[in-house]
Structure formats: structure tokens, C-alpha cells
Design a protein around this motif. Structure first.
Motif, PDB file in Angstrom:
ATOM      1  N   GLY A   1     -18.784  19.644 -12.914  1.00  0.00           N
ATOM      2  CA  GLY A   1     -17.664  19.401 -13.817  1.00  0.00           C
ATOM      3  C   GLY A   1     -17.889  18.316 -14.832  1.00  0.00           C
ATOM      4  O   GLY A   1     -17.027  18.074 -15.690  1.00  0.00           O
ATOM      5  N   SER A   2     -19.028  17.643 -14.777  1.00  0.00           N
ATOM      6  CA  SER A   2     -19.338  16.569 -15.721  1.00  0.00           C
ATOM      7  C   SER A   2     -20.763  16.743 -16.231  1.00  0.00           C
ATOM      8  O   SER A   2     -21.642  15.922 -15.974  1.00  0.00           O
TER       9      SER A   2
ATOM     10  N   GLU B   1     -20.441  19.733  -5.060  1.00  0.00           N
ATOM     11  CA  GLU B   1     -20.022  19.985  -6.442  1.00  0.00           C
ATOM     12  C   GLU B   1     -21.210  20.046  -7.391  1.00  0.00           C
ATOM     13  O   GLU B   1     -21.073  19.816  -8.590  1.00  0.00           O
TER      14      GLU B   1
END
Length: 296
Positions: free
Chosen positions: A113-114, A45
Motif C-alpha cells: 500500500g505504500s 502486506e
């Protein structure tokens, strides 16, 4: 994690990538396949930076972030800040990178995503030239003892090169700015309390024989060596999570290599997973609250 289904044509399989360790490209890709369940936990990710050694660890190297034109269709990629980054999220993409002689895998401190919240506080302990690894271990144990005294739980791993890295889970609850403030707080604390051990002097020439407490590396856009990534060393070291009890007994980076890492991982599993899987450490939560008090 996806299974490897795409065909991989290995180029120059007999080329020695780690001559002193006797590891050919064929050996290396095979060992990456074994390591895949561990490495992919941290790369799947995240946009990745790889360091390639086409002629082995004794040859020239180059960094790569963007996906090359010749990459096969099964290689994931994503545009981030103007760079079309490679995402290593499958076994086949990891093996393809191995065929491209990517010997080191460096990851950002946050998943895609962060983007504004790191996984953890990270103290990067970088020894001075000629400083024995045993002193790095002693310094890490001092840090751990102090952290334990205020209820903070920490995790350690070898860099695979010369240093150690200590991480404290944040659960992605704090911003990079807030995390940097905490890293600076700890850096000042340890350098003031142990001035004969630690320094935060950025200029190498001014550090003397002190251990560099690198609180600046943990930042948006910067990277750290991925857990379980090989390193381009003569002995084919692996950046390996270790127990504090192991550090107390004594160890060195060369104890964990491509040749011998798998029996350890099969027995102990992923010791580093709490760093990205835990919530905000309770001790850090209490420290943040105390630092907010007017007289703190």
C-alpha cells in the motif's frame, strides 16, 4: 493473523533440510509455525521472494516470486508490475511455503500500500571475504555512536549470514529518491571519516579488506531478508533483531538459530517492530531540515 485451518499434507517429512543441524522438513515446518506471529508481521502486506532448497541447504536452490499453478486456493497473491506475487499473510500459507522447502523469506522495503515510500533507511554492512564478524560489530557500533550524536535512533539485526543491518524508521514519510539521498549522505560520511573501515566500492575485487557499506540495496523493487527468517546456513541461523547492548558484549550470527530462537522471542518480543511502527525519526527530520539550508 489468521489461524491455520487449511489442511496441509506434508511431503517427505523426514527429509533433512539442515543436515548439520539435524532439522528435517517436519521439524522445520513445526518451527515455522512457532515463528509465524513474528514472520507474518513483516510478510502479510508485502510481495515476497523466497529461496527454495528442495534437497536441503547442501543442494541446489531456486528463487520464487510468482504463485505457481499448483498453489492451493488459500494462498493469497497479487499482480504487481506484471508478476503475480505470493503474499504470505496467514499461518497456513507460511507452512505451505515451508513444505515447499522455502528456507529464506525476502521482503521489499515497503508494503504494497505504500509503493513509493520505504519503511526505513537501511545500512547493509557486508563484510569482506574472511573478515571476522567481530569487525562488523565494531563498525556497527561506530555507526550507532555517530547517529546517536545527532539524535538519530537506530535498530540492528543480524542478516543471519555474515552481515548486520542497521535501520532508521522513516514512517513512510520520505520517497525512495529522498531516502536514497540520505543513505548516500551517510555512506559518504562514514567512508570519509573512517576510510580504513568502510568502503562503498561496488566491485568486490576492489574492496580489499574493508567493510562494504551498502547504501544501494534499499530501493524500490529490491529486497532484504525478512526479520526472523531462517537462512540457508549449516547451523540454521535466523535473521535476528538484537539490542545494541548485546552487540557491545559481542555476538555472532550462529547465536540465533532455529533450535534456540523461541525462548529469546518469548522473553524479549519483537525488537524490530519500531522500525515499521514508528513515525519519522526526529533526528532524521532535523537532519533533512538542516541539509535543506543554503549553507548546509
Amino acid at each position: 493473523m489468521k489461524a491455520s485451518t487449511a489442511p496441509l499434507k506434508l511431503s517427505n517429512p523426514d527429509k533433512l533440510l539442515f543436515p548439520d543441524a539435524g532439522i528435517t522438513k517436519f521439524d522445520y515446518v513445526k518451527k515455522l509455525h512457532d515463528l509465524a506471529p513474528f514472520i507474518l508481521t513483516y510478510t502479510k502486506e508485502r510481495n515476497i521472494t523466497t529461496i527454495h532448497y528442495p534437497d536441503g541447504v547442501n543442494g541446489k536452490s531456486y528463487y520464487q516470486k510468482n504463485i505457481p499453478d499448483h498453489a492451493p486456493d488459500y494462498i493469497s497473491h497479487r499482480m504487481i508490475d506484471g508478476i503475480d506475487h505470493i503474499i504470505i499473510d496467514t499461518v497456513e500459507s507460511l507452512l505451505w511455503m515451508g513444505n515447499m522447502a522455502a528456507l529464506e523469506f525476502h521482503i521489499p522495503f515497503n508494503p504494497i500500500g505504500s509503493p513509493d515510500n520505504p519503511d526505513a533507511l537501511v545500512f547493509d554492512l557486508d563484510p569482506a571475504e574472511g573478515q571476522p564478524f567481530s569487525q562488523v560489530v565494531e563498525a556497527a557500533l561506530i555507526i550507532r555512536q555517530n547517529l546517536e550524536s545527532i539524535g538519530v535512533k537506530s535498530y540492528s539485526k543480524t542478516s543471519g549470514a555474515t552481515g548486520l543491518q542497521i535501520s532508521i524508521p522513516l514512517g513512510r514519510k520520505l520517497s525512495y529518491n529522498h531516502a536514497r539521498e540520505l543513505n548516500l549522505f551517510f555512506a559518504r560520511y562514514f567512508t570519509n571519516k573512517y576510510p580504513k573501515i568502510f568502503t562503498i566500492e561496488r566491485k568486490v575485487i576492489d574492496r580489499g579488506k574493508l567493510l562494504y557499506f551498502d547504501y544501494l540495496q534499499m530501493w524500490k523493487g529490491k529486497t532484504i531478508i525478512c526479520p526472523y527468517s531462517p537462512r540457508a546456513t549449516k547451523t540454521a541461523n535466523i535473521s535476528t533483531p538484537v539490542l545494541w547492548e548485546e552487540l557491545e558484549k559481542g555476538l555472532k550470527p550462529e547465536d540465533f538459530t532455529l533450535h534456540d530462537i523461541m525462548p529469546r522471542l518469548k522473553q524479549m518480543g519483537d525488537l524490530y517492530k519500531p522500525v515499521i511502527g514508528s513515525g519519522l525519526d526526529d533526528g532524521i527530520k532535523n537532519l533533512v531540515q538542516s541539509l535543506k539550508k543554503p549553507n548546509a
